[in-house]
Each structure stands twice: as structure tokens, then as C-alpha cells.
Design an enzyme around this catalytic site. Structure first.
Site, short mmCIF file in Angstrom:
data_model
loop_
_atom_site.label_atom_id
_atom_site.label_comp_id
_atom_site.label_asym_id
_atom_site.label_seq_id
_atom_site.Cartn_x
_atom_site.Cartn_y
_atom_site.Cartn_z
N HIS A 1 -11.24 5.23 -8.49
CA HIS A 1 -12.69 5.23 -8.37
C HIS A 1 -13.21 5.47 -6.95
O HIS A 1 -12.58 5.08 -5.99
CB HIS A 1 -13.24 3.87 -8.86
CG HIS A 1 -12.76 3.50 -10.21
ND1 HIS A 1 -11.89 2.45 -10.42
CD2 HIS A 1 -13.00 4.05 -11.42
CE1 HIS A 1 -11.63 2.36 -11.72
NE2 HIS A 1 -12.28 3.32 -12.33
N ASP B 1 0.88 -1.15 0.00
CA ASP B 1 0.00 0.00 0.00
C ASP B 1 0.93 1.22 0.00
O ASP B 1 2.08 1.13 0.43
CB ASP B 1 -0.88 -0.02 1.25
CG ASP B 1 -1.82 1.17 1.31
OD1 ASP B 1 -2.44 1.50 0.29
OD2 ASP B 1 -1.92 1.77 2.40
N ASP C 1 0.07 5.00 0.92
CA ASP C 1 -0.08 5.94 2.02
C ASP C 1 -0.16 5.21 3.36
O ASP C 1 -1.02 4.37 3.57
CB ASP C 1 -1.33 6.79 1.81
CG ASP C 1 -1.30 7.55 0.48
OD1 ASP C 1 -0.19 7.97 0.07
OD2 ASP C 1 -2.35 7.70 -0.15
#
Length: 167
Positions: A92, A9, A11
Site C-alpha cells: 500500500h 526488513d 531492502d
């Protein structure tokens, strides 16, 4: 031969999590993150970033803004001998303001879409691969993709990676 990979990941794992990071000047690496990626690269892992970027759907920044940041991150990591094979991102969010991105999708974590796409594109060996994330949805995405997920809660990413590898 299939490749072993680490999915990260962005952040909260590679960089300090600031709301909707896209500006280079706001990037601050997690302690020893570049060194952790270099260590993994030395062990033969392909490195991938899998990151939800709802700020694009929300209209806070553009895909081009995010790509500028990723290019910069890649340049900085190369100084340590690490390279991200590919940055996978989900722009999205069903409540977004930018119509083309305001959709329900298969890539927004906890769904495994980004992981599955990388595994397909790069012939990844699931048995030798894992994900490091900082939230429950990261771990759920890893499980849904059939790989081990590890929850990083801060500190030195290099030490965290050492603990996983020594396991």
C-alpha cells in the site's frame, strides 16, 4: 510453547537497496546476509521478512513479480541452511496509482501491522524476539509491536547479528 523470532526488513538489510527491487538479476545480498540468517536459524529463531513494497501501489511491479523474487531469495537462503518462515509485505501507499493499493493501511511501517500479524499467526514470544531494520520507521514499528529493534547501517550482517546475540 511460544517461538522466538527475528523480523528483518528486506531492502538495506538482506539485500542492497536498489529503487523498487523486483527483478532477480538486480538482487545483491548484503555482506554475509545468508550466513547471518543461517546462524539465527541454528539458534532456533524463526525468521520473518517485513517489508514495505510501495512499488506495487505505484504500478512499478506486481505482487506476482515480488513473489517471484521472494521465491528465489528463499531458494538461495536454503543453500545456506536458512529459511524465511514467511514474507510479510505491505503493497500500500496512499499516493499509489493502482487503486486497490492506494489506501492508508495498518501494515505500512512505521505501523506495526505486519509484525502483529506474524506474532498472532505464529505465537511469537515478544521477550525473545527482535527486529533488524535500516530505517527509523523499522525501529518505530518494532517498538509499537512491543519488541526490541536494532538499526543496521551496513557492513556484515553476520557480524551485526553476532553483536546483538552477544549483547
Amino acid at each position: 510453547m511460544k517461538a522466538k523470532a527475528v523480523f528483518l526488513d528486506r531492502d538495506g538489510v538482506l539485500n542492497v537497496d536498489v529503487d523498487y527491487l523486483y527483478r532477480i538479476e538486480d538482487l545483491h545480498w548484503i555482506t554475509e546476509a545468508p550466513q547471518a540468517l543461517a546462524y539465527l536459524a541454528d539458534l532456533g529463531y524463526k525468521l520473518f521478512v517485513v517489508t514495505n513494497q510501495s512499488g506495487i501501489a505505484r504500478g512499478y511491479y506486481t505482487v506476482a513479480d515480488m513473489q517471484r523474487l521472494h521465491t528465489y531469495m528463499q531458494q538461495e537462503l536454503r543453500k545456506y541452511g536458512a529459511q524465511i518462515e514467511k514474507f510479510y509485505y505491505c503493497p500500500h501507499h496512499k499516493e499509489g496509482k493502482v487503486a486497490e493499493y492506494a489506501v492508508e493501511c495498518a501494515c505500512r511501517k512505521p505501523k506495526p501491522g505486519m509484525l502483529l500479524k506474524a506474532m498472532e499467526e505464529y505465537a511469537i514470544d515478544k521477550e525473545q524476539s527482535f527486529l533488524i531494520g535500516d530505517s527509523k520507521r523499522d525501529i518505530e514499528a518494532a517498538q509499537a509491536a512491543g519488541i526490541q529493534g536494532y538499526l543496521f547501517s551496513g557492513g556484515s550482517l553476520l557480524q551485526f547479528v553476532h553483536n546483538i546475540i552477544k549483547g
